[in-house]
Design a protein around this motif. Structure first.
Motif: not given
Ligand code: ZN
Length: 836
Positions: A116, A119, A193, A232-233
């Motif tokens: 993403h 992120e 994203r 991810h974040e």
């Molecule tokens: Zn993510």
């Protein structure tokens, strides 16, 4: 063998190996590193430490940024990478040479960063991880690399990352502002994203509709790691999340995979505890939908995991959290770096067990021990040819084996939902479950995946026969696959004829037809089935005759054959315009096909993924021009330039503005065509002119009346209490009126992916109930019990005639993530056939 002098020189240069900070000139986390600089650092390290790092470019993004993998291991392993890879495929029973593998092989750990794009901390962490592995002063990592090959993808989604980073750098001041109200924490539409076409690459692992996934998965299937991490974040106030994952687990997740996630989690906890960092496990991130960066590796024999750092898109270089701390990009990167090294460490310590269990996973797979169904049979109906061909491409992308077969059998019939007898005919496709990709076969084909009544992050059904709209059986008998399927290449040779007919059966025929439209070829289509020269053609078949195409003189048939050959579909010669059955080609039931000028509303207020799906479909699948108009510019639209306007899922403010909505309806009455999808349908249904009306939710009124105690809910069950009224994406059979142009090319049913509880009343007048759900028509996936009662006797797809124009209501997403193959023709009908 290097000469002693060269060896000394290379040792000297490694001893001088620059850290990311030395190379970039700033400390990681103090600035954002654009993608090209991340690439530069990886190239620099690969050059300087060539004995232990190999860098490979595996592709390019839509915006032409390069995609790279770095392979890092001991010098000995690095010089034997190719034999390690081949041996690993032998462990997975995938290698074509069928030789016995060595089980004392290094473990392969694949770390995927920044899928993403917004992120961002993980790509910064990727540089730290690379340096730690190669840094001559780090003795610890050198120990691990003796039995471990680390594969680093520093950035899966460079276009999304740079979209975010370039924007952030353009709005941040000389130092960052931690206030989350500051504009640098409010990313503009569509956000970073997704990839160029607004696709979420972490939903695309199995389907591989996007160029980044397609190129990466070729590499993935050649390497088949034992461990895979997807970085991810999440929301800024969430602590770090790592394995073990949350329920629901798909039943295909093995006990070893569950157990080893705990082993890894405990190793991470050790470091997080030491630093006093917060984290959580076993919540939110489930293992079910097969197209994520954790589930896909799991179903391919790896320990697949998602790690989530708090911070996400809103974090910027530093932001104030709900607790009043400032969370910086540096903090976020260090956490991801810590789990990166911890993952490599724990994998190295357990390398032998990881290899042994990996081998066992694939031995079980080929011995037919996975799943209750042993064979899947797909009937080769001529009308399904295009969708079957798309299905085979999907199986190829996932290295799933298939072939032909013979004989009789019994199995679950996906259409009837019952156990039925079948006879295998020539050309039918047999997928035997006993194969290396047995778990993928089970997950993708089984009619109903088992799911405990629980909250899941995503859709709960994707059984391929429904996605592709095919006649298929799941049988508990094992049927051997014979010869492979020949992918026949259609080579049309055009001779002089009265005309040609193209059957309207899927995206490929639609593509060929719109290519001809685009070039100005006059086309017609028949609203009735007809027979000519002993050939029968269904409704919507497209006819090309010389009349009207005189300007192309003798190149006309070459243009037609070129378009058909490129789409791999047949053009059928006819010698006369007089039909044996149906209406003659000169009849008013045969309509000229107009060149449609298509506009797509996009931008602020419109669902970015939804708009991206339409954009991508026109550009990459149909190859037909579409003008993207920002919904906010609605009042400035040049209406005369538009024949079809597409409203994807979104929130359309112009509908509540009298002047704009009057312009809109006037344009429709004058011959404009609207195609509305998902929530756009709900908004149009509220307009006073609409014939479509949202079903009223009557559940709320009755719930307390029947049993007053049902109103008493326990606080701790608050998430579960939502379940009875939700459908996280399940499949319903829709009864369709295939005499309506919206449904040309379909049988009298369609499998729809229902994402929510929206259903409409039947249209009473001035419109067409083209697709409806009758009683008890849910066929697959999870539906809450309250909803099951509601989702019946209602409209899903309808068309309203309005003056000389029309409005097509598609309340379910027929282009879902671009993999719901059977919906694409309906979309083409909405754009090119309805209202002609
Ligand atoms: Zn993510």
């Amino acid at each position: 063998m290097l000469s002693p002098v060269l060896l000394l020189l290379s040792f000297f240069s490694i001893a001088q190996l620059k850290s990311p900070e030395d190379f970039l000139g700033y400390k990681i986390g103090s600035r954002y590193t654009p993608h090209w600089k991340i690439v530069s650092y990886f190239q620099y390290v690969a050059q300087t430490a060539a004995a232990t790092v190999k860098l490979q470019q595996y592709g390019e993004t839509n915006e032409h940024r390069p995609l790279y993998l770095a392979f890092i291991s001991s010098p000995e392993n690095t010089s034997n990478l190719e034999s390690i890879r081949v041996n690993n495929l032998r462990l997975a029973n995938i290698a074509k040479d069928k030789m016995m593998p060595s089980e004392t092989a290094p473990v392969i750990v694949w770390l995927s960063y920044n899928v993403h794009g917004n992120e961002t901390s993980s790509s910064e962490a990727a540089m730290l991880t690379l340096f730690a592995l190669v840094d001559p002063k780090n003795v610890q990592t050198k120990e691990w690399l003796k039995n471990t090959v680390v594969i680093i993808d520093p950035c899966i989604n460079p276009d999304g990352r740079d979209r975010y980073v370039n924007w952030f750098n353009s709005v941040v001041g000389s130092s960052y502002d931690p206030s989350t109200d500051a504009r640098e924490h409010r990313e503009p539409w569509p956000g970073g994203r997704t990839n160029h076409y607004n696709f979420d690459l972490n939903r695309d692992w199995a389907w591989q509709t996007q160029v980044e996934s397609r190129q990466r998965m070729i590499q993935y299937n050649q390497w088949m790691p034992q461990v895979h991490v997807d970085y991810h974040e999440q929301g800024i106030n969430s602590p770090y999340y790592f394995a073990p994952a949350a329920q629901p687990f798909h039943e295909a997740v093995t006990q070893w995979q569950r157990d080893f996630q705990v082993t890894i989690g405990k190793n991470h906890a050790k470091y997080f505890d030491k630093n006093g960092w917060l984290y959580f496990t076993k919540e939110i991130f489930d293992l079910f939908y097969p197209s994520y960066g954790d589930t896909y590796p799991i179903y391919n024999g790896a320990i697949g995991m998602t790690y989530e750092q708090g911070g996400g898109p809103a974090g910027g270089l530093g932001a104030e959290t709900g607790e009043g701390d400032t969370l910086t990009l540096y903090d976020r990167a260090i956490h991801h770096y810590t789990t990166s090294l911890s993952t490599i460490e724990v994998s190295s310590l357990n390398a032998a067990a990881l290899i042994k269990e990996f081998r066992k996973f694939f031995n079980n797979a080929v011995s037919g021990m996975i799943g209750e169904y042993k064979t899947y049979v797909i009937k080769n109906n001529p009308a399904d040819a295009e969708r079957i061909s798309s299905l085979l491409k999907l199986l190829d992308k996932n290295a799933i084996e298939y072939g032909t077969g013979s004989g009789n059998g019994k199995g679950f019939n996906y259409s009837t939902g019952k156990e039925d007898a079948f006879t295998i005919a020539t050309g039918d496709i047999i997928v035997n479950a006993a194969q290396p990709k047995a778990t993928m076969v089970k997950v993708l084909f089984e009619p109903q995946s088992k799911l405990v009544d629980s909250i899941t992050y995503d859709i709960t059904s994707w059984a391929l026969p429904y996605v592709y709209g095919l006649t298929a059986y799941a049988s508990k008998q094992s049927i051997n696959t014979g010869a492979g399927i020949l992918h026949d290449t259609v080579r049309n040779v055009s001779t002089d004829a009265y005309g040609y007919v193209i059957r309207w059966q899927g995206t490929s025929s639609a593509r060929a037809v719109v290519q001809l439209l685009k070039q100005g070829v006059k086309l017609r289509f028949s609203e009735r089935p007809f027979e000519i020269n002993g050939q029968s053609f269904a409704r919507g078949s497209v006819i090309i005759i010389k009349k009207g195409n005189e300007k192309f003189s003798n190149t006309l048939w070459q243009m037609v054959s070129k378009a058909c050959n490129e789409s791999n579909i047949r053009m059928n010669a006819i010698t006369t315009g007089m039909v044996d059955k149906g209406y003659d080609l000169g009849s008013a039931k045969v309509h000229p096909m107009k060149v449609m000028k298509v506009a797509l509303l996009t931008g602020e207020g419109v669902g970015s993924n939804a708009a991206g799906e339409v954009w991508y479909f026109f550009e990459k699948e149909l190859g037909y021009p579409v003008t993207l108009i920002n919904a906010n510019d609605f009042s400035r639209v040049k209406w005369n330039d538009i024949d079809v306007m597409i409203l994807p899922d979104g929130n359309y403010r112009f509908l509540s503005d009298k002047t704009s909505s009057d312009q809109f309806t006037q344009w429709i009455r004058n011959g404009g065509h609207v195609v509305a999808l998902e929530s756009a349908v709900a908004q149009l249904s509220k307009q006073d002119w609409s014939v479509v009306h949202l079903r009223k939710d009557d559940e709320k009124d009755t719930i307390g009346k029947k049993d007053p105690y049902l109103l008493l809910k326990s606080f701790e069950n608050r998430e579960k209490d939502e379940i009875p009224a939700t459908t996280p994406g399940s499949v319903f059979k829709v009864d369709i009126d295939n005499s309506h142009p919206l449904m040309y090319g379909y049988p009298n049913y369609y499998y729809t992916l229902k994402m929510d509880n929206t259903i409409y009343d039947f249209i009473k007048e001035d419109g067409w109930n083209a697709g409806v759900i009758k009683k008890d028509n849910q066929v697959s996936g999870f539906v809450g019990f309250k909803l099951k009662k509601k989702l019946k006797d209602g409209l899903v797809f309808g068309v309203q005639d309005m003056g000389r124009g029309s409005v097509t209501y598609l309340s379910d997403n027929v282009l879902f993530r671009n993999f719901w193959e059977n919906g694409k023709l309906m979309f083409c009908n909405a754009v090119f056939m309805v209202g002609q």
